[in-house]
Design a protein around this motif. Structure first.
Motif, mmCIF file in Angstrom:
data_model
loop_
_atom_site.group_PDB
_atom_site.id
_atom_site.type_symbol
_atom_site.label_atom_id
_atom_site.label_comp_id
_atom_site.label_asym_id
_atom_site.label_seq_id
_atom_site.Cartn_x
_atom_site.Cartn_y
_atom_site.Cartn_z
ATOM 1 N N GLY A 44 0.740 -1.137 0.109
ATOM 2 C CA GLY A 44 0.037 0.065 0.115
ATOM 3 C C GLY A 44 0.781 1.284 0.095
ATOM 4 O O GLY A 44 0.561 2.105 -1.012
ATOM 5 N N ILE A 45 1.790 1.422 0.892
ATOM 6 C CA ILE A 45 2.617 2.581 0.803
ATOM 7 C C ILE A 45 3.659 2.627 -0.212
ATOM 8 O O ILE A 45 3.784 3.688 -0.837
ATOM 9 C CB ILE A 45 3.359 2.665 2.262
ATOM 10 C CG1 ILE A 45 3.940 4.091 2.497
ATOM 11 C CG2 ILE A 45 4.468 1.638 2.197
ATOM 12 C CD1 ILE A 45 3.088 5.081 2.464
ATOM 13 N N SER A 74 2.904 1.799 -3.288
ATOM 14 C CA SER A 74 1.955 2.085 -4.371
ATOM 15 C C SER A 74 1.591 3.688 -3.963
ATOM 16 O O SER A 74 1.898 4.327 -4.957
ATOM 17 C CB SER A 74 0.672 1.043 -4.423
ATOM 18 O OG SER A 74 0.018 1.498 -5.411
ATOM 19 N N TYR A 75 1.023 3.966 -3.247
ATOM 20 C CA TYR A 75 0.252 5.095 -2.893
ATOM 21 C C TYR A 75 1.467 6.145 -2.833
ATOM 22 O O TYR A 75 1.229 7.393 -2.959
ATOM 23 C CB TYR A 75 -0.419 5.520 -1.732
ATOM 24 C CG TYR A 75 -1.899 4.963 -1.988
ATOM 25 C CD1 TYR A 75 -2.752 5.938 -2.311
ATOM 26 C CD2 TYR A 75 -2.283 3.387 -1.991
ATOM 27 C CE1 TYR A 75 -4.218 5.519 -2.708
ATOM 28 C CE2 TYR A 75 -3.526 3.372 -2.211
ATOM 29 C CZ TYR A 75 -4.599 4.195 -2.646
ATOM 30 O OH TYR A 75 -5.737 3.907 -2.709
ATOM 31 N N MET A 82 -0.964 -0.505 -8.586
ATOM 32 C CA MET A 82 -1.403 -1.490 -7.682
ATOM 33 C C MET A 82 -0.994 -3.063 -8.235
ATOM 34 O O MET A 82 -0.517 -3.606 -7.479
ATOM 35 C CB MET A 82 -2.881 -1.671 -7.406
ATOM 36 C CG MET A 82 -3.328 -2.365 -6.541
ATOM 37 S SD MET A 82 -5.375 -2.603 -6.436
ATOM 38 C CE MET A 82 -5.600 -3.434 -8.380
ATOM 39 N N TYR A 108 -4.287 -5.935 0.218
ATOM 40 C CA TYR A 108 -3.708 -4.429 -0.458
ATOM 41 C C TYR A 108 -4.781 -3.444 -0.184
ATOM 42 O O TYR A 108 -4.750 -2.390 0.364
ATOM 43 C CB TYR A 108 -3.126 -4.715 -1.825
ATOM 44 C CG TYR A 108 -2.909 -3.238 -2.381
ATOM 45 C CD1 TYR A 108 -1.755 -2.775 -2.317
ATOM 46 C CD2 TYR A 108 -4.004 -2.574 -3.165
ATOM 47 C CE1 TYR A 108 -1.560 -1.461 -2.915
ATOM 48 C CE2 TYR A 108 -4.048 -1.441 -3.702
ATOM 49 C CZ TYR A 108 -2.679 -0.600 -3.701
ATOM 50 O OH TYR A 108 -2.622 0.423 -4.209
ATOM 51 N N GLU A 114 -5.499 -2.653 3.629
ATOM 52 C CA GLU A 114 -4.476 -1.913 4.373
ATOM 53 C C GLU A 114 -3.921 -0.757 3.860
ATOM 54 O O GLU A 114 -3.448 0.048 4.387
ATOM 55 C CB GLU A 114 -3.123 -3.011 4.582
ATOM 56 C CG GLU A 114 -3.465 -4.300 5.146
ATOM 57 C CD GLU A 114 -2.513 -4.676 6.234
ATOM 58 O OE1 GLU A 114 -1.940 -3.450 6.878
ATOM 59 O OE2 GLU A 114 -2.278 -5.789 6.733
ATOM 60 N N SER A 115 -4.342 -0.284 2.631
ATOM 61 C CA SER A 115 -4.047 0.871 2.016
ATOM 62 C C SER A 115 -5.338 2.000 2.094
ATOM 63 O O SER A 115 -4.805 2.973 1.582
ATOM 64 C CB SER A 115 -3.800 0.838 0.357
ATOM 65 O OG SER A 115 -5.009 0.179 -0.365
ATOM 66 N N PHE A 145 -4.119 5.246 3.616
ATOM 67 C CA PHE A 145 -3.345 6.164 2.685
ATOM 68 C C PHE A 145 -4.159 6.728 1.585
ATOM 69 O O PHE A 145 -4.124 7.738 1.200
ATOM 70 C CB PHE A 145 -2.304 5.110 1.712
ATOM 71 C CG PHE A 145 -1.563 4.319 2.648
ATOM 72 C CD1 PHE A 145 -0.789 5.045 3.837
ATOM 73 C CD2 PHE A 145 -1.331 3.312 2.401
ATOM 74 C CE1 PHE A 145 -0.004 4.347 4.852
ATOM 75 C CE2 PHE A 145 -0.489 2.292 3.500
ATOM 76 C CZ PHE A 145 0.158 2.864 4.511
#
Length: 426
Positions: free
Chosen positions: A136-137, A139-140, A378, A392, A395-396, A399
């Protein structure tokens, strides 16, 4: 245009490549209007490729590929570690700092996310981060990349909408900083709850800080040179793309001495594929855009939005919601190319500054890269880290909330976006 839009959606759903789906559905518009010569699709496709301002796109793509092979990435990682290694969240905070520092180098959110996943992903999971949080982190964090000069999205938006690319470049810095802070805060909250530790316990020594800044200074100066060149009138946006290529070669060959003939050839090969896909998409989108203008779609959309609200802030939020929803299914580059001729005139009619609107629009369009069902960044990150999409997505969520909160703040306070370009360009 209803039949054309339906055809486009159907072609996307059956798996046709985006460029061909745009071109085919756009050609269908001319089949519906036999009074229009069928030579027009060919003419507008070719004429689109002759737009001199678009020359900046392939040049910046080549520069980005060269810089990624110049040895800059490793030095920026060292600098990011020195800057944020003591923050709670450790490597997650380092990844955000690296995204901010790499924004002016790669110019592509997808490339940045994939690169960081290969560099930091396995190490983060070894240190106790869950795969969903890690994916997640990583990616974002790449949401910073398109709005730090020279983001390709800015060049596309500025060229299509006839907006100053220099002002767009300058406007990206403060929003990028706010996004960095917002995502960093989300990491801090999660790390505090789960007990994720900082990467390093001790303060970096002065010599270590000096070495890190010295190693990364050439990358940090890159966007500065771009803005100074544009502000002083030394370069046009297209010419500064050529300068970026020479700058990348200078760093890789003469400064760091890490890019030999093999790296040069690999950079050209990667650029050939990237430039081909982007320019082919731009060329075929001209067919679609022709029908949009002829059918007065911007005017129709403007009437629909004004019917819902006459307030500029409300209209911008509404446009962003629509863009984000469409972005769940269509890549950000395609969105910017397709929607700029539709939404920018609407925003201008309501009194929006095109630079302010452009930054917000680009961020909204980019969000789709990180969300199901077709987020390219993603899928790249989850594939590299072998992370299930469901984990994913769950948990994202913090963000995504941080990015949305910053975007709303930028809509409500245009001066945050316009402060730097007004200071530099007047």
């Amino acid at each position: 245009m209803l039949i054309v839009t339906i055809a486009f959606v159907v072609l996307i759903l059956i798996g046709m490549p985006i460029a061909f789906a745009i071109g085919t559905s756009g050609a269908l518009f001319f089949a519906q209007h036999p009074e229009l010569p069928f030579t027009i699709p060919v003419q507008v496709t070719v004429s689109q490729t002759q737009n001199f301002a678009l020359l900046a796109i392939p040049l910046f793509i080549v520069a980005g590929n060269f810089m990624n092979r110049s040895g800059i990435t490793e030095r920026l990682l060292d600098l990011a570690s020195v800057l944020t290694g003591r923050l709670r969240g450790g490597l997650a905070q380092v990844s955000l700092a690296l995204s901010a520092l790499m924004g002016g180098v790669s110019g592509s959110a997808i490339a940045d996310a994939a690169m960081q996943s290969r560099m930091l992903g396995d190490e983060m999971t070894k240190r106790g981060f869950t795969r969903g949080f890690t994916a997640g982190i990583l990616s974002y964090g790449a949401v910073l990349t398109p709005i730090i000069p020279p983001g390709i999205g800015m060049i596309l938006y500025g060229t299509i909408g006839q907006v100053s690319i220099g002002r767009l470049f300058a406007a990206g810095f403060v929003p990028a900083l706010l996004l960095w802070i917002g995502l960093g805060f989300a990491v801090w909250l999660t790390a505090r709850r789960r007990g994720y530790q900082p990467q390093r316990r001790t303060r970096p020594k002065l010599g270590e800080v000096t070495r890190a800044f010295t190693g990364g200074i050439w990358a940090l100066l890159f966007p500065v040179f771009l803005l100074v060149g544009l502000r002083m009138g030394v370069f046009t946006p297209s010419e500064i793309g050529a300068f970026a290529v020479l700058y990348a070669l200078f760093i890789g060959v003469l400064v760091y001495r890490q890019m030999g003939m093999k790296g040069f050839v690999e950079g050209l090969e990667s650029s050939l594929a990237d430039v081909g896909s982007v320019m082919f998409l731009i060329a075929l989108s001209a067919i679609f855009s022709y029908g949009i203008v002829l059918e007065q779609v911007p005017e129709t959309v403007a009437g629909w939005i004004v019917g819902l609200t006459h307030n500029l802030t409300g209209a911008m939020i509404l446009i962003c919601v629509v863009v984000v929803v469409i972005g769940f299914f269509i890549d950000a580059t395609v969105l910017i190319i397709m929607l700029t001729p539709i939404v920018l005139p609407v925003a201008r009619d309501l009194g929006a500054d095109p630079v302010h609107f452009g930054i917000v629009f680009i961020i909204a369009a980019t969000i789709g890269n990180f969300t199901p069902p077709v987020g390219a960044a993603m899928y790249a990150v989850c594939s590299i880290l072998r992370c299930p999409i469901g984990e994913y997505t769950r948990e994202s969520a913090p963000f995504l909330a941080a990015v949305v909160a910053v975007t709303v703040l930028l809509i409500l306070l245009p001066s945050i976006v316009l402060f730097v370009p007004n200071m530099i360009f007047g």
